[in-house]
Design an enzyme around this catalytic site. Structure first.
Site, mmCIF file in Angstrom:
data_model
loop_
_atom_site.group_PDB
_atom_site.id
_atom_site.type_symbol
_atom_site.label_atom_id
_atom_site.label_comp_id
_atom_site.label_asym_id
_atom_site.label_seq_id
_atom_site.Cartn_x
_atom_site.Cartn_y
_atom_site.Cartn_z
ATOM 1 N NE ARG A 216 -2.452 -1.068 3.581
ATOM 2 C CZ ARG A 216 -3.605 -2.480 3.914
ATOM 3 N NH1 ARG A 216 -4.049 -3.590 2.967
ATOM 4 N NH2 ARG A 216 -2.623 -2.885 4.522
ATOM 5 C CB CYS A 344 -4.025 -13.322 -1.578
ATOM 6 S SG CYS A 344 -6.181 -13.144 -1.853
HETATM 7 N N1 SAH Z 1 -6.568 -4.351 -0.786
HETATM 8 C C1 SAH Z 1 -7.432 -4.332 0.219
HETATM 9 C C2 SAH Z 1 -8.344 -6.113 0.852
HETATM 10 C C3 SAH Z 1 -8.820 -6.866 -0.208
HETATM 11 S S1 SAH Z 1 -9.382 -7.803 0.393
HETATM 12 C C4 SAH Z 1 -7.288 -3.594 0.711
HETATM 13 O O1 SAH Z 1 -5.735 -3.241 1.141
HETATM 14 O O2 SAH Z 1 -7.367 -4.007 2.309
HETATM 15 C C5 SAH Z 1 -10.564 -8.254 -0.805
HETATM 16 C C6 SAH Z 1 -11.753 -7.042 -0.980
HETATM 17 O O3 SAH Z 1 -12.679 -8.281 -2.443
HETATM 18 C C7 SAH Z 1 -12.986 -7.243 0.195
HETATM 19 O O4 SAH Z 1 -13.073 -6.252 0.799
HETATM 20 C C8 SAH Z 1 -14.431 -8.165 -1.188
HETATM 21 O O5 SAH Z 1 -15.767 -7.284 -0.407
HETATM 22 C C9 SAH Z 1 -14.199 -7.806 -1.568
HETATM 23 N N2 SAH Z 1 -14.937 -8.771 -2.830
HETATM 24 C C10 SAH Z 1 -14.848 -9.601 -2.955
HETATM 25 N N3 SAH Z 1 -15.661 -9.738 -4.480
HETATM 26 C C11 SAH Z 1 -16.082 -8.780 -4.540
HETATM 27 C C12 SAH Z 1 -15.994 -9.111 -6.344
HETATM 28 N N4 SAH Z 1 -16.769 -9.785 -7.108
HETATM 29 N N5 SAH Z 1 -16.249 -7.036 -6.804
HETATM 30 C C13 SAH Z 1 -15.988 -6.667 -5.682
HETATM 31 N N6 SAH Z 1 -15.484 -7.096 -4.602
HETATM 32 C C14 SAH Z 1 -14.622 -8.339 -4.084
#
Ligand code: SAH
Length: 400
Positions: A216, A344
């Site tokens: 990040r 991941c």
């Molecule tokens: N980038 C974030 C972590 C992402 S975790 C950080 O730095 O904190 C993955 C995210 O994808 C979760 O918030 C989940 O709600 C979302 N998610 C899962 N499937 C999804 C989809 N098909 N479309 C949009 N969001 C989705």
């Protein structure tokens, strides 16, 4: 070993001791020739070669394909409070050695990679959030929780064990406050100069994706003057970093309404102008196509999706998912733009992930230069003998 006389034994098939000799901590059901004694779930078993030679102490898990997880390869290290204390202390010492001031939130124990299979412990300030994901951890629950509480010095401990992982181990779902009193206000953490509220009770995983901490920050450095698209933004991790780094604007997409609500609060918490942030609740797979139809273009796109494949069994399906979002993200990228793309999925290797993205680039007709590679932050250590621990990988690609 005294006191272990009644211990059950797993005798492996001839030649199947090889992975244990390389210190890989999993015994698959297919490698076992005979189970001697009648071990119950979570019991300590002695794993032996076909010739009867000691190989490891392990936790027995009859419902899992990973039939046993190794606690120790040294016969003198009999599983119990003493060994677990030693393991937890080693894990904490490892964390003290790595950049302790980047954040007051940190993964203290990273399961197999800290020689405590199935045990995750994340610290958020004075709160510890624990996952007990293996039969062995469940068996030693009170011992492990006691050691973690004492050695971490945290005043409260929550359990947030992932129910799917527990189900594979034949364990019932389990979560809630296990020590101390519930927090009266939302928890706050600081990370590379930004503050985030973390919901350890109802948030995803243990509340925050700590593994992306340094990535990040890096994306923040690259974001200056760019129009940014943050896909799968959760509570705004990359969004806030990009804004702090001087992004012109950030459009952030997630399917979770509670995550987006918290992301908005995090923006306010950091006194950032709401005008530079646009939020969309929705499915990224559809949203990318819609943005293309709308003619939107970006200078930096972040793709940080959830796990598509836990094991290599699901790799083909996961590959289709990664290809789709990368292909559609590339269509939104201006020349000179950057794509930061992550996976991941433990079941997708770094090599395979790069191939998938290369395939997407070829299909999109977008020439890309590989500028950087990313991995999890150092509080998620990777042991050379356990490559599965390297589940998070990322690529920074430049369109030219
Ligand atoms: N980038 C974030 C972590 C992402 S975790 C950080 O730095 O904190 C993955 C995210 O994808 C979760 O918030 C989940 O709600 C979302 N998610 C899962 N499937 C999804 C989809 N098909 N479309 C949009 N969001 C989705």
């Amino acid at each position: 070993m005294s006191g272990m006389g009644g211990t059950s034994r797993l005798r492996l098939k001839a030649g199947r001791e090889r992975s244990l000799r390389r210190l890989h901590p999993w015994v698959f059901s297919g490698a076992i020739d005979a189970t001697e004694g009648s071990p119950r779930t979570g019991d300590t078993v002695r794993v032996c070669s076909a010739e009867g030679k000691f190989l490891a102490w392990a936790a027995y898990s009859p419902s899992s394909q990973i039939r046993a997880r190794v606690w120790a390869f040294d016969e003198a290290e009999v599983p119990g409070a003493e060994l677990f204390t030693k393991r937890v202390e080693a894990a904490l010492a490892r964390r003290r050695a790595i950049a302790p001031d980047a954040s007051n939130a940190m993964r203290l124990v990273h399961a197999e990679s800290d020689q405590l299979p199935g045990l995750i412990a994340d610290r958020y300030d004075d709160t510890l959030v624990v996952q007990l994901l293996s039969a062995g951890c469940e068996k030693w629950r009170d011992t492990l929780l006691g050691i973690l509480r004492e050695r971490s010095g945290c005043t409260r401990v929550y359990e947030r064990s992932d129910p799917e992982a527990r189900e594979l181990e034949g364990l019932p779902a389990s979560s809630g406050l296990v020590f101390g009193s519930a927090a009266s206000a939302p928890l706050r953490i600081a990370e590379h100069g930004l503050e985030y509220e973390v919901d350890v009770v109802a948030g995803q995983k243990t509340g925050f994706y700590l593994d992306q901490r340094d990535n990040r920050a890096r994306i923040g450095q690259l974001a200056a003057d760019r129009e940014v698209l943050d896909c799968f933004c959760y509570t705004g991790g990359f969004t806030l970093s990009a804004l702090a780094g001087g992004a012109r604007s950030v459009l952030s997409i997630d399917s979770s309404a509670p995550a987006l609500a918290r992301a908005g609060r995090n923006l306010a918490l950091n006194r950032m102008a709401a005008a530079r942030a646009e939020w969309r609740e929705g499915d990224v797979f559809h949203a990318l196509r819609k943005l293309h139809r709308e003619g939107r273009q970006f200078d930096l796109v972040v793709l940080d999706p959830p796990k598509f494949a836990g094991t290599s069994k699901d790799a083909a399906r996961a590959a289709r998912g990664y290809k789709d979002i990368n292909l559609n993200a590339l269509k939104l990228l201006r020349p000179g733009g950057l794509l930061a793309t992550f996976s991941c999925s433990g079941g997708v290797s770094p090599e395979l992930f790069q191939k998938i993205v290369a395939g997407a680039a070829a299909d999109a007709g977008t020439p890309l230069v590989l500028r950087e590679r990313y991995r999890s932050a150092p509080d998620h250590p990777v042991r050379i003998e356990f490559p599965e621990g390297e589940y998070l990988k990322g690529l920074l690609l430049e369109r030219n």
